[in-house]
Scaffold this motif. Structure first.
Motif, PDB file in Angstrom:
ATOM      1  N   LEU A 163       0.823  -1.210   0.000  1.00  0.00           N
ATOM      2  CA  LEU A 163       0.000   0.000   0.000  1.00  0.00           C
ATOM      3  C   LEU A 163       0.858   1.260   0.000  1.00  0.00           C
ATOM      4  O   LEU A 163       0.530   2.246  -0.670  1.00  0.00           O
ATOM      5  CB  LEU A 163      -0.944  -0.018   1.210  1.00  0.00           C
ATOM      6  N   GLN A 164       1.949   1.238   0.744  1.00  0.00           N
ATOM      7  CA  GLN A 164       2.845   2.394   0.734  1.00  0.00           C
ATOM      8  C   GLN A 164       3.505   2.576  -0.631  1.00  0.00           C
ATOM      9  O   GLN A 164       3.702   3.699  -1.096  1.00  0.00           O
ATOM     10  CB  GLN A 164       3.906   2.232   1.818  1.00  0.00           C
ATOM     11  N   SER A 165       3.838   1.463  -1.280  1.00  0.00           N
ATOM     12  CA  SER A 165       4.445   1.557  -2.602  1.00  0.00           C
ATOM     13  C   SER A 165       3.449   2.058  -3.643  1.00  0.00           C
ATOM     14  O   SER A 165       3.818   2.810  -4.552  1.00  0.00           O
ATOM     15  CB  SER A 165       5.000   0.192  -3.023  1.00  0.00           C
ATOM     16  N   LEU A 166       2.191   1.661  -3.505  1.00  0.00           N
ATOM     17  CA  LEU A 166       1.185   2.094  -4.463  1.00  0.00           C
ATOM     18  C   LEU A 166       0.800   3.557  -4.285  1.00  0.00           C
ATOM     19  O   LEU A 166       0.148   4.128  -5.164  1.00  0.00           O
ATOM     20  CB  LEU A 166      -0.059   1.210  -4.344  1.00  0.00           C
ATOM     21  N   GLN A 167       1.169   4.150  -3.166  1.00  0.00           N
ATOM     22  CA  GLN A 167       0.886   5.574  -2.963  1.00  0.00           C
ATOM     23  C   GLN A 167       1.756   6.475  -3.824  1.00  0.00           C
ATOM     24  O   GLN A 167       1.407   7.642  -4.038  1.00  0.00           O
ATOM     25  CB  GLN A 167       1.066   5.934  -1.483  1.00  0.00           C
ATOM     26  N   SER A 168       2.866   5.958  -4.308  1.00  0.00           N
ATOM     27  CA  SER A 168       3.741   6.759  -5.161  1.00  0.00           C
ATOM     28  C   SER A 168       3.096   6.942  -6.535  1.00  0.00           C
ATOM     29  O   SER A 168       2.583   5.991  -7.118  1.00  0.00           O
ATOM     30  CB  SER A 168       5.116   6.111  -5.294  1.00  0.00           C
ATOM     31  N   LYS A 169       3.149   8.140  -7.052  1.00  0.00           N
ATOM     32  CA  LYS A 169       2.513   8.476  -8.318  1.00  0.00           C
ATOM     33  C   LYS A 169       3.516   8.367  -9.464  1.00  0.00           C
ATOM     34  O   LYS A 169       4.679   8.737  -9.310  1.00  0.00           O
ATOM     35  CB  LYS A 169       1.941   9.884  -8.263  1.00  0.00           C
ATOM     36  N   PRO A 170       3.082   7.899 -10.609  1.00  0.00           N
ATOM     37  CA  PRO A 170       3.993   7.858 -11.765  1.00  0.00           C
ATOM     38  C   PRO A 170       4.250   9.263 -12.306  1.00  0.00           C
ATOM     39  O   PRO A 170       3.374  10.133 -12.297  1.00  0.00           O
ATOM     40  CB  PRO A 170       3.249   6.987 -12.774  1.00  0.00           C
ATOM     41  N   ALA A 171       5.454   9.463 -12.779  1.00  0.00           N
ATOM     42  CA  ALA A 171       5.869  10.760 -13.334  1.00  0.00           C
ATOM     43  C   ALA A 171       6.880  10.521 -14.443  1.00  0.00           C
ATOM     44  O   ALA A 171       7.426   9.421 -14.588  1.00  0.00           O
ATOM     45  CB  ALA A 171       6.448  11.659 -12.244  1.00  0.00           C
ATOM     46  N   ASN A 172       7.140  11.544 -15.219  1.00  0.00           N
ATOM     47  CA  ASN A 172       8.135  11.488 -16.283  1.00  0.00           C
ATOM     48  C   ASN A 172       9.436  12.084 -15.775  1.00  0.00           C
ATOM     49  O   ASN A 172       9.459  13.222 -15.275  1.00  0.00           O
ATOM     50  CB  ASN A 172       7.658  12.236 -17.516  1.00  0.00           C
ATOM     51  N   CYS A 173      10.496  11.302 -15.884  1.00  0.00           N
ATOM     52  CA  CYS A 173      11.804  11.747 -15.392  1.00  0.00           C
ATOM     53  C   CYS A 173      12.805  11.837 -16.544  1.00  0.00           C
ATOM     54  O   CYS A 173      12.768  11.028 -17.472  1.00  0.00           O
ATOM     55  CB  CYS A 173      12.334  10.794 -14.324  1.00  0.00           C
ATOM     56  N   THR A 174      13.684  12.784 -16.420  1.00  0.00           N
ATOM     57  CA  THR A 174      14.805  12.935 -17.356  1.00  0.00           C
ATOM     58  C   THR A 174      16.093  13.060 -16.548  1.00  0.00           C
ATOM     59  O   THR A 174      16.114  13.676 -15.475  1.00  0.00           O
ATOM     60  CB  THR A 174      14.623  14.182 -18.232  1.00  0.00           C
ATOM     61  N   VAL A 175      17.142  12.463 -17.074  1.00  0.00           N
ATOM     62  CA  VAL A 175      18.423  12.453 -16.362  1.00  0.00           C
ATOM     63  C   VAL A 175      19.051  13.849 -16.419  1.00  0.00           C
ATOM     64  O   VAL A 175      19.183  14.449 -17.499  1.00  0.00           O
ATOM     65  CB  VAL A 175      19.364  11.401 -16.962  1.00  0.00           C
ATOM     66  N   VAL A 176      19.459  14.329 -15.262  1.00  0.00           N
ATOM     67  CA  VAL A 176      20.149  15.621 -15.155  1.00  0.00           C
ATOM     68  C   VAL A 176      21.645  15.420 -15.102  1.00  0.00           C
ATOM     69  O   VAL A 176      22.417  16.059 -15.841  1.00  0.00           O
ATOM     70  CB  VAL A 176      19.639  16.407 -13.934  1.00  0.00           C
ATOM     71  N   SER A 177      22.088  14.519 -14.230  1.00  0.00           N
ATOM     72  CA  SER A 177      23.525  14.246 -14.098  1.00  0.00           C
ATOM     73  C   SER A 177      23.733  12.853 -13.532  1.00  0.00           C
ATOM     74  O   SER A 177      22.870  12.330 -12.818  1.00  0.00           O
ATOM     75  CB  SER A 177      24.197  15.282 -13.195  1.00  0.00           C
ATOM     76  N   VAL A 178      24.868  12.273 -13.883  1.00  0.00           N
ATOM     77  CA  VAL A 178      25.278  10.967 -13.368  1.00  0.00           C
ATOM     78  C   VAL A 178      26.634  11.135 -12.720  1.00  0.00           C
ATOM     79  O   VAL A 178      27.614  11.501 -13.384  1.00  0.00           O
ATOM     80  CB  VAL A 178      25.337   9.914 -14.485  1.00  0.00           C
ATOM     81  N   LEU A 179      26.716  10.874 -11.419  1.00  0.00           N
ATOM     82  CA  LEU A 179      27.942  11.084 -10.656  1.00  0.00           C
ATOM     83  C   LEU A 179      28.386   9.789 -10.007  1.00  0.00           C
ATOM     84  O   LEU A 179      27.563   8.911  -9.702  1.00  0.00           O
ATOM     85  CB  LEU A 179      27.723  12.152  -9.575  1.00  0.00           C
ATOM     86  N   ARG A 180      29.695   9.712  -9.813  1.00  0.00           N
ATOM     87  CA  ARG A 180      30.263   8.580  -9.090  1.00  0.00           C
ATOM     88  C   ARG A 180      31.291   9.122  -8.099  1.00  0.00           C
ATOM     89  O   ARG A 180      32.466   9.292  -8.428  1.00  0.00           O
ATOM     90  CB  ARG A 180      30.902   7.578 -10.043  1.00  0.00           C
ATOM     91  N   PRO A 181      30.867   9.413  -6.882  1.00  0.00           N
ATOM     92  CA  PRO A 181      31.808   9.950  -5.892  1.00  0.00           C
ATOM     93  C   PRO A 181      32.855   8.909  -5.498  1.00  0.00           C
ATOM     94  O   PRO A 181      32.716   7.715  -5.753  1.00  0.00           O
ATOM     95  CB  PRO A 181      30.921  10.328  -4.710  1.00  0.00           C
ATOM     96  N   LYS A 217      24.857   7.226 -21.573  1.00  0.00           N
ATOM     97  CA  LYS A 217      24.833   7.192 -23.032  1.00  0.00           C
ATOM     98  C   LYS A 217      23.457   6.918 -23.616  1.00  0.00           C
ATOM     99  O   LYS A 217      23.074   7.504 -24.635  1.00  0.00           O
ATOM    100  CB  LYS A 217      25.807   6.122 -23.534  1.00  0.00           C
ATOM    101  N   GLU A 218      22.683   6.036 -23.003  1.00  0.00           N
ATOM    102  CA  GLU A 218      21.433   5.600 -23.614  1.00  0.00           C
ATOM    103  C   GLU A 218      20.205   6.313 -23.063  1.00  0.00           C
ATOM    104  O   GLU A 218      19.221   6.507 -23.782  1.00  0.00           O
ATOM    105  CB  GLU A 218      21.261   4.084 -23.455  1.00  0.00           C
ATOM    106  N   VAL A 219      20.213   6.661 -21.790  1.00  0.00           N
ATOM    107  CA  VAL A 219      19.020   7.234 -21.175  1.00  0.00           C
ATOM    108  C   VAL A 219      19.177   8.740 -20.946  1.00  0.00           C
ATOM    109  O   VAL A 219      18.241   9.389 -20.495  1.00  0.00           O
ATOM    110  CB  VAL A 219      18.713   6.512 -19.837  1.00  0.00           C
ATOM    111  N   SER A 220      20.285   9.288 -21.226  1.00  0.00           N
ATOM    112  CA  SER A 220      20.549  10.692 -20.886  1.00  0.00           C
ATOM    113  C   SER A 220      19.591  11.657 -21.583  1.00  0.00           C
ATOM    114  O   SER A 220      19.127  12.625 -20.990  1.00  0.00           O
ATOM    115  CB  SER A 220      21.989  11.052 -21.237  1.00  0.00           C
ATOM    116  N   SER A 221      19.252  11.387 -22.806  1.00  0.00           N
ATOM    117  CA  SER A 221      18.398  12.291 -23.578  1.00  0.00           C
ATOM    118  C   SER A 221      16.958  11.828 -23.684  1.00  0.00           C
ATOM    119  O   SER A 221      16.162  12.416 -24.413  1.00  0.00           O
ATOM    120  CB  SER A 221      18.973  12.464 -24.992  1.00  0.00           C
ATOM    121  N   GLN A 222      16.596  10.793 -22.994  1.00  0.00           N
ATOM    122  CA  GLN A 222      15.245  10.242 -23.077  1.00  0.00           C
ATOM    123  C   GLN A 222      14.536  10.403 -21.732  1.00  0.00           C
ATOM    124  O   GLN A 222      15.157  10.404 -20.672  1.00  0.00           O
ATOM    125  CB  GLN A 222      15.277   8.762 -23.472  1.00  0.00           C
ATOM    126  N   SER A 223      13.226  10.519 -21.814  1.00  0.00           N
ATOM    127  CA  SER A 223      12.404  10.545 -20.597  1.00  0.00           C
ATOM    128  C   SER A 223      11.863   9.147 -20.326  1.00  0.00           C
ATOM    129  O   SER A 223      11.540   8.412 -21.268  1.00  0.00           O
ATOM    130  CB  SER A 223      11.252  11.533 -20.745  1.00  0.00           C
TER     131      SER A 223
END
Length: 262
Positions: free
Chosen positions: A44-62, A139-145
């Motif tokens: 039930l807690q997981s189903l409370q999350s709403k779907p949205a469209n995301c786009t990658v802003v940055s990928v970091l590896r500290p 490389k593959e998801v950076s420009s896609q939503s």
């Protein structure tokens, strides 16, 4: 009329079926509580999350490394290291930057990193797994939503790529305990109804037998009365009159008393 008593004792087979029904009812209630506590609440807690469209802003590896626990047998455990991968995305629901996580389990394991690899004894294998996902999102998801899941109330700074639980888990958590509960209830009700119908049939049979016995007893005096009415000798209660020696001849002439005296 005396009240007819009927035995309501259950047979051995009926007793076993009632026990089976009660066992299924108890299992259904217990499994409903266990599954509801272990799976239903997180679903039930997981189903409370709403779907949205995301786009990658940055990928970091500290440079920070994190520990994970691996197993190499029944009594063999150890720790190894893996690099942290951080993927920041912009979601359409809040229009803000949030840290992407693969699912709820990885969010709980390490809230600071987007991906937690399967822990291996060799640190290089852990690093290679993280680098593969880094190249994939760079490389593959950076420009896609893509579709992500966002929960503003619980974690506004985090988004999920996949849900660990879906509606099928909710269906199974409710369906199978209810099936066990309804099946046990049905078995108990059918057994009790069958015993009740058998008892009523036995009572009707006893009433029918007692009614036939009463008819037989009441029919005996009537037959005797018919036989008595058909016998003319039996109607005369005087034994002297009923005897054949006291009957008069057919052509008897009455004789006067004076004639007898002479």
């Amino acid at each position: 009329m005396a009240k007819i008593r009927v035995s309501y004792e259950y047979s051995e087979a009926e007793d076993k079926s009632i026990r089976l029904g009660l066992f299924l009812i108890a299992c259904g209630i217990l499994s409903l509580f266990i599954l509801g506590f272990c799976w239903l609440s997180p679903t039930l807690q997981s189903l409370q999350s709403k779907p949205a469209n995301c786009t990658v802003v940055s990928v970091l590896r500290p440079e920070e490394m994190f520990e994970c626990v691996f197993t190499c047998g029944a009594d063999c455990k150890g720790t190894s290291l893996y690099p942290c991968l951080q993927i920041f995305v912009n979601n359409s629901e809040s229009n803000s930057v949030a840290l992407l996580h693969f699912d709820e389990q990885q969010l709980v394991l390490n809230p600071k990193c987007s991906y937690v690899p399967p822990c291996e004894r060799d640190n290089q294998k852990n690093k290679d797994s993280v680098l593969w996902w880094e190249d994939y999102f760079t490389k593959e998801v950076s420009s896609q939503s893509f579709t992500c899941f966002f929960n503003q109330q619980r974690r506004p700074d985090d988004v999920l790529w996949h849900r660990s639980h879906d509606t099928s888990v909710l269906l199974h958590c409710v369906l199978w305990p209810m099936v066990s509960l309804l099946l046990g209830t049905l078995i108990v009700l059918l057994t009790v109804c069958a015993r009740s119908l058998a008892a009523r049939a036995e009572a009707l049979q006893k009433r029918k037998c007692s009614y036939e016995v009463c008819q037989d007893l009441s029919a005996v005096p009537a037959d005797r009365r018919r036989n008595t009415a058909g016998d003319p000798l039996a109607t005369n209660s005087d034994p002297e009159l009923s005897s054949p020696s006291r009957t008069l001849p057919l052509f008897a002439v009455p004789v006067r008393r004076r004639d007898r005296e002479h």
